[in-house]
Design a protein around this motif. Structure first.
Motif, mmCIF file in Angstrom:
data_model
loop_
_atom_site.group_PDB
_atom_site.id
_atom_site.type_symbol
_atom_site.label_atom_id
_atom_site.label_comp_id
_atom_site.label_asym_id
_atom_site.label_seq_id
_atom_site.Cartn_x
_atom_site.Cartn_y
_atom_site.Cartn_z
ATOM 1 N N ARG A 44 -36.748 -82.386 -22.335
ATOM 2 C CA ARG A 44 -35.836 -82.851 -21.952
ATOM 3 C C ARG A 44 -35.088 -83.551 -23.356
ATOM 4 O O ARG A 44 -34.277 -82.796 -23.689
ATOM 5 C CB ARG A 44 -35.564 -83.801 -20.958
ATOM 6 N N ASP A 45 -35.846 -84.037 -24.027
ATOM 7 C CA ASP A 45 -35.812 -84.700 -25.200
ATOM 8 C C ASP A 45 -35.462 -83.443 -26.336
ATOM 9 O O ASP A 45 -34.307 -83.169 -27.110
ATOM 10 C CB ASP A 45 -36.752 -85.233 -26.093
ATOM 11 N N ALA A 46 -36.386 -82.337 -26.046
ATOM 12 C CA ALA A 46 -36.008 -81.059 -27.469
ATOM 13 C C ALA A 46 -34.966 -80.878 -27.055
ATOM 14 O O ALA A 46 -33.839 -80.160 -27.885
ATOM 15 C CB ALA A 46 -36.869 -80.832 -27.203
ATOM 16 N N LEU A 47 -34.393 -80.073 -25.633
ATOM 17 C CA LEU A 47 -33.501 -79.458 -25.637
ATOM 18 C C LEU A 47 -32.012 -80.761 -25.750
ATOM 19 O O LEU A 47 -30.891 -80.110 -26.454
ATOM 20 C CB LEU A 47 -33.139 -79.647 -24.027
ATOM 21 N N ASP A 48 -32.062 -81.313 -25.270
ATOM 22 C CA ASP A 48 -30.860 -82.308 -25.773
ATOM 23 C C ASP A 48 -30.569 -82.904 -27.017
ATOM 24 O O ASP A 48 -29.493 -82.680 -27.310
ATOM 25 C CB ASP A 48 -30.884 -84.067 -25.057
ATOM 26 N N PHE A 49 -31.733 -82.436 -28.303
ATOM 27 C CA PHE A 49 -30.755 -83.114 -28.858
ATOM 28 C C PHE A 49 -31.230 -81.633 -30.016
ATOM 29 O O PHE A 49 -29.737 -81.987 -30.370
ATOM 30 C CB PHE A 49 -33.114 -82.926 -30.311
ATOM 31 N N ALA A 50 -30.807 -81.105 -29.607
ATOM 32 C CA ALA A 50 -30.803 -79.385 -29.641
ATOM 33 C C ALA A 50 -29.473 -80.090 -29.014
ATOM 34 O O ALA A 50 -28.389 -79.061 -30.066
ATOM 35 C CB ALA A 50 -31.404 -78.079 -28.918
ATOM 36 N N GLU A 51 -28.669 -79.479 -28.277
ATOM 37 C CA GLU A 51 -27.648 -79.491 -27.602
ATOM 38 C C GLU A 51 -26.824 -81.108 -28.351
ATOM 39 O O GLU A 51 -25.393 -80.001 -28.955
ATOM 40 C CB GLU A 51 -27.413 -80.122 -25.882
ATOM 41 N N ASP A 52 -27.343 -81.629 -28.767
ATOM 42 C CA ASP A 52 -26.396 -83.208 -29.362
ATOM 43 C C ASP A 52 -25.764 -81.998 -30.704
ATOM 44 O O ASP A 52 -24.534 -82.174 -31.301
ATOM 45 C CB ASP A 52 -27.197 -84.024 -29.780
#
Length: 443
Positions: free
Chosen positions: A391-399
């Protein structure tokens, strides 16, 4: 508690060295990170090892039995499924906490529990819950730590001894972690070995690390140093360990070097006569009954109910510490501030490294590891992990996408495509992100 079955000398199975592990001669068993395998789709290498009669033990890293919350039934069920799929004689976990629920924060790392009566009561109840849910015996590992909790009430030996007496849980003793805690916390490994109930020993971990600026980092990415082999010999002089395992998680060496480390471990384990029976010490009382201590188990105490106020006190302390480590809040009173800063940097660096391994496309899209690390560490300062590394990887990309990054339009399109493929959604607009941020602050 029956005497532990003999395991022999083994190695931690990792995908990067799977072929080499299969070729190692004289290998008795392997350990696999439980969260990295799926019961219905076991790696072919593990299946071949099992067909050859090599035992496989799942080693969990995410239960957080030392946390203030009761164990997650889904995580316990998943660990049990892996034990059944692997035909494992036992499962192992850690004496650590890894998350808090108020606020919701994930450390992404094993953090030490305070050696207090409250924390011990909570740990014992959590262990009993886990034991009731698992289909095989449970063993718990002593962890390496960069810092100590203030106002601790028990020594390491007292803490582990009471844990075994109250739950009947087995111990996985990591001698590399004993060395880490000698450097970082001033603890005497020999005193710990003298105090703990080695008749409860399931097996032993051996691993390498490195010292930087007076801090020992348990990297599992360096050769096993002589000082750790010396501690293995110290343990061997007290008990004949049922099993010993070499851990290596990164910077994997050539196959010949792995074989050489296993040979050095085997030489220590097989050296000398059988370990003598140890006399009782003040911290390690005599075992009830007759017969050798290595075969006669302790009597497990009746469970003591844990007051919710104890869980609340543990929860408040762990939340304050984890918030300081991952969210930049003030360091709680009594902690070594320098060590907490070191730990916070280590957690952020590990977080960046794990996300890069889980999503190697991200460094490629961002122009390499260095630009990726710079961008991720900047993101991590304001975004503690709350739901695991994927989830952290997806949140980083979204950010990044919300901030119209990366600046290169081609790279931004690649990142957008990568993010959409994994979420099935369109990146939210800035106004959505601002609303989320405000809602989080209000909560």
């Amino acid at each position: 508690m029956k005497p532990m079955a003999h395991l022999g000398v083994g190695i931690g199975w990792r995908p990067e060295i799977a072929d080499a592990v299969e070729r190692l001669t004289g290998l008795d068993w392997v350990e696999v990170v439980a969260e990295n395998v799926c019961p219905g789709h076991l790696p072919e290498s593990l299946l071949r090892l099992r067909e050859r009669g090599t035992r496989v033990v799942p080693h969990g890293v995410s239960l957080g039995l030392g946390g203030a919350d009761r164990p997650d039934p889904a995580k316990l069920a998943a660990l049990g499924e892996r034990a059944a799929a692997l035909g494992a004689p036992l499962v192992t976990e850690h004496i650590a906490f890894v998350r808090t629920s108020s606020p919701v924060l994930e450390a992404g790392h094993l953090l030490p529990v305070p050696r207090t009566r409250d924390a011990l009561d909570v740990l014992c109840e959590n262990v009993r819950i886990a034991q009731d849910a698992l289909p095989v015996p449970l063993a718990l590992e002593n962890i390496a730590a960069l810092f100590s909790w203030p106002d601790e009430e028990l020594t390491e030996g007292q803490f582990l001894t009471e844990l075994v007496e109250r739950t009947g849980v087995r111990l996985l003793i990591d001698v590399a972690n004993l060395h880490t805690n000698r450097v970082n916390r001033g603890e005497d490994p020999a005193a710990v070995l003298d105090a703990i109930p080695l008749e409860a020993l399931a097996y032993v971990h051996v691993a390498g690390g490195i010292e930087r600026d007076g801090v020992w980092h348990d990297t599992h990415a360096h050769p096993v140093p002589p000082v750790v082999l010396d501690l293995l010999a110290e343990l061997r002089s007290r008990v004949d360990p049922p099993g010993v395992l070499l851990e290596r998680d990164d910077d994997f060496p050539a196959e010949a070097e792995l074989a050489g480390e296993l040979a050095a471990i085997r030489a220590v384990v097989t050296a000398g006569p059988p370990a003598p029976e140890r006399p009782p010490t003040p911290e390690r009382p005599a075992v009830a009954g007759s017969g050798p201590a290595a075969c006669e188990p302790r009597t497990v105490e009746e469970p003591r109910p844990v007051e919710e106020s104890a869980r609340t006190r543990v929860a408040l302390g762990q939340a304050a510490l984890l918030s300081a480590l991952v969210a930049g809040t003030p360091v709680p009173e009594g902690f070594d501030r320098r060590r907490i800063r070191v730990q916070a940097r280590a957690l952020a660096a590990k977080r960046a490294d794990v996300v890069a391994r889980l999503a190697p496309e991200l460094p490629a899209i961002l122009g390499g590891l260095e630009p990726y690390r710079e961008a991720f560490l900047s993101y991590a300062k304001g975004r503690p992990m709350t739901a695991g590394y994927r989830r952290d990887a997806l949140d980083f990309a979204e950010d990044l996408l919300i901030r119209d990054l990366p600046a290169d339009p081609v790279a931004r399109r690649r990142l957008t495509s990568w993010w959409r493929d994994r979420t099935g959604a369109r990146p939210p607009r800035r106004i959505v992100r601002w609303a989320r941020s405000l809602a989080g602050r209000a909560a």
